[in-house]
Design an enzyme around this catalytic site. Structure first.
Site, PDB file in Angstrom:
ATOM      1  CB  THR A   1      25.682  52.763  11.935  1.00 60.23           C
ATOM      2  OG1 THR A   1      26.973  52.163  11.905  1.00 60.23           O
ATOM      3  CG2 THR A   1      24.674  51.779  12.490  1.00 60.23           C
TER       4      THR A   1
ATOM      5  CE  LYS B   1      26.841  48.772  10.996  1.00 59.25           C
ATOM      6  NZ  LYS B   1      27.573  49.355  12.190  1.00 59.25           N
TER       7      LYS B   1
ATOM      8  CB  THR C   1      31.035  47.517  15.725  1.00 63.49           C
ATOM      9  OG1 THR C   1      31.651  47.889  16.902  1.00 63.49           O
ATOM     10  CG2 THR C   1      29.556  47.807  15.859  1.00 63.49           C
TER      11      THR C   1
ATOM     12  CD  GLU D   1      33.117  55.060  13.669  1.00 63.75           C
ATOM     13  OE1 GLU D   1      33.877  55.019  14.639  1.00 63.75           O
ATOM     14  OE2 GLU D   1      31.874  55.049  13.759  1.00 63.75           O
TER      15      GLU D   1
ATOM     16  CG  ASN E   1      34.455  57.349  16.985  1.00 59.15           C
ATOM     17  OD1 ASN E   1      33.382  56.763  16.973  1.00 59.15           O
ATOM     18  ND2 ASN E   1      35.470  57.006  16.212  1.00 59.15           N
TER      19      ASN E   1
END
Lengths: 392, 392
Positions: free
Chosen positions: A156, A178, A189, A267, A387
């Site tokens: 993603t 991932k 996640t 991230e 985010n």
């Protein structure tokens, strides 16, 4: 013969395929299939502990009885919080894969990752299923490239493909993963698929114990996904039955490798921060305290700023709901003591934290044998940017 | 005669003074004194629940037996994690104030806020104590300006002065506060001083219950300070004894006013986010779930981006350790239902969250009467900037 390489096709008797089904608005690959060709089909899986879990988790957990022959994974849409429609879509996906491959739908695991709350575009997804179930029968589906394509299609906001491998004596364990955000208390996640050509009667205990000390120790932002799934499939194609110890080590090693790749690609990460807590009564207490520190935004911002701010470290662990001797807490950064017996050590403000890896060690002073490590990251501008700008 | 205005000098018989002692490198005011002139000296205080607490908290808590005549507060240095030296410095500060004012040191409360882990520059601090204990005897020390100066001198990264007042019939309750980050489960990183000229036999129950539903409901970043202190002093100078109900309302109102000011000035805030949780078995469960959501970085980043991302809301509350009916969770943003029975509502992605205030209401679907509200903020670039660049 599978090439000796990394990823889900590294082990003999596993095939993969990927395509662009059109689920992602970006037009990037978004559907992957991993198929076990046997001769054995033992499998194990672990899932998110979130009470709000996605339809594919509901489906796959319901069929997690020791056998999976294939895993279908889509990115771009989590199929979470879609009610009965979401459940029907997950079932229909498994049914379509099962029919095309000639296997029971109950032996097809389904994984999704992406935006929560939009129903799947089933016309696109089912057309993609037709594509990948055809492609997986081609000779090239056992290649390194096919594994790489699958690992790419589950990304993603991941910036790099994540694959790992363990080569045993005549057998192999490979995997892909991932995960970039929403990484917390139990699993990140993440979607992870592990494949091995070893003979293993019951892979579940190996997967459970490895996940507990690898994926379960990543805590990027205290958030836990609705979709986390880790699946291990074993087919015995190598004819080798590794010792329990070796297989345990292999699963642990591959999970650790993928977990560290997940941490490194979290991230907005600019620092990988390893938090180790000792001096508690139990390992559980140490893990709780390490999580509290690893989630503390002020601590994480200090790490982003390469600031050896041990005061925030103490303030954060002081809120952990575990016994500690507050006047005997000690902290070191990258091996340099910065706080001894809850008081600053000489030179503490001058410790160099400018590198990409920071080791933080906190001893909570009870003298107990408890010990745990949690991997987190700093909190950066980029984390906020990704985010706040990305509806994910 | 005290002017009818806001702040710690609004009530009769309270005086304040402030100075620049030189504790802050910035050269801004950093020392404040609030003195109760009587005739009564009843007091109550609540403190941080952090197991790592600062020397001034240790000192003031030890003497929190119902009487304080003065509060000395410094900013720029938290006097936390300084071991026995820190304890001696807090004691010496109280002793110097007591001697100068002719009151027992045990009746002087001490508060500090600022950097953790540096010892206080006691030469500068004691010179400052001499200045403020002299200044507080001047006629002007009862003025609005003196209260404002005290409220200014306790600021750290606060961008605005925080004061509040309640005017009863012939009596007054005023207060000042500071706090910008490290705001969490029990109290924010805050110092608050409340003063009233009402006669109150025992202010503790009023302060405790008001703090529980005001300061204790602010949760900016899940971090809790080593120094949080809220002190209420009452002197009966008005000759008025308010009813229990009125006094309860007054304390609640002033605490609420200050709490909302703290929320509005939180580090990097661009949105004030009010999280209300209902549909749990108990209020405690609701508060736990509201805190979990209010601390979730992905949720907070979505708020920063004005993104009505109800999926992240569900993912976050799904990890709350409280009973819920995951298939009956409902969410509304600013009064618009965005998720009903754990499924997206029509128009959910179009709800306008561009304003500075966002109300989030989550019902956890058990049908129980539980209800709680927590005030948090978004997670912005500025929060990261402030907390990575500022060693605090």
């Amino acid at each position: 013969m599978t090439e000796q390489t990394t990823g889900v096709t590294a082990a003999s008797g596993f095939r993969a395929a990927a395509t662009t089904a059109g689920i992602k608005p970006s037009g990037k690959p978004d559907l992957a299939l991993v198929v076990n060709e046997g001769p054995e089909y033992t499998a194990a899986a672990v899932f998110t502990r979130n009470k709000v879990f996605a339809s594919p988790v509901k489906y796959t957990r319901a069929h997690n009885d020791g056998t999976f022959r294939a895993v279908i994974l889509n990115s771009g849409n989590a199929n979470a919080c879609n009610g009965a429609q979401g459940d029907r879509d997950a079932e229909a996906t498994a049914a379509a894969v099962g029919e095309a491959l000639g296997v029971p739908a109950s032996e097809v695991a389904v994984c999704s990752t992406g935006l929560i709350g939009d129903t799947l575009p089933m016309d696109k997804l089912l057309a993609g299923v037709a594509t990948v179930t055809t492609a997986v029968k081609e000779p090239s589906a056992g290649s390194r490239e096919a594994g790489l394509a699958a690992a790419t299609a589950i990304m993603t906001t991941d910036t790099v493909v994540k694959q790992a491998v363990y080569h045993g004596d005549g057998w192999t364990l490979g995997g892909m993963g991932k995960g970039v955000g929403m990484m917390a208390p139990s699993l990140a996640t993440m979607l992870v698929v592990l494949t091995t050509d070893a003979h293993v009667d019951d892979p579940a205990p190996y997967l459970n114990s490895a996940a507990e000390v690898t994926f379960d120790c990543i805590d990027i932002d205290g958030s836990t996904s609705t979709n986390d799934t880790v699946i291990l499939m074993a087919n015995g194609a190598s004819g080798v039955t590794p010792s329990e110890g070796e297989f345990r080590d292999a699963v642990h090693q591959v999970c650790l490798d993928l977990a560290r790749q997940l941490q490194g690609d979290a991230e907005g990460v600019t620092k990988r921060v390893t938090v180790t807590v000792t001096g508690t009564a139990t390992d559980g207490d140490a893990k709780t305290a390490a999580r509290v520190l690893g989630r503390d935004n002020l601590f994480k911002c200090a790490m982003f700023g390469s600031d050896p701010n041990w005061g925030r470290t103490l303030a954060a662990v002081g809120m952990a709901p575990v016994p500690m001797d507050a006047e005997k807490i000690s902290v070191s950064f990258n091996g340099h003591p910065v706080c001894v017996d809850a008081t600053g050590a000489p030179g503490a403000r001058d410790v160099d934290l400018s590198g990409p890896d920071i080791d933080v060690h906190v001893d909570l002073g009870t003298g107990g044998p408890g010990h745990a490590t949690v991997w987190t990251t700093d909190l950066s501008h980029e984390y906020v940017h990704i985010n706040s700008a990305y509806s994910s």
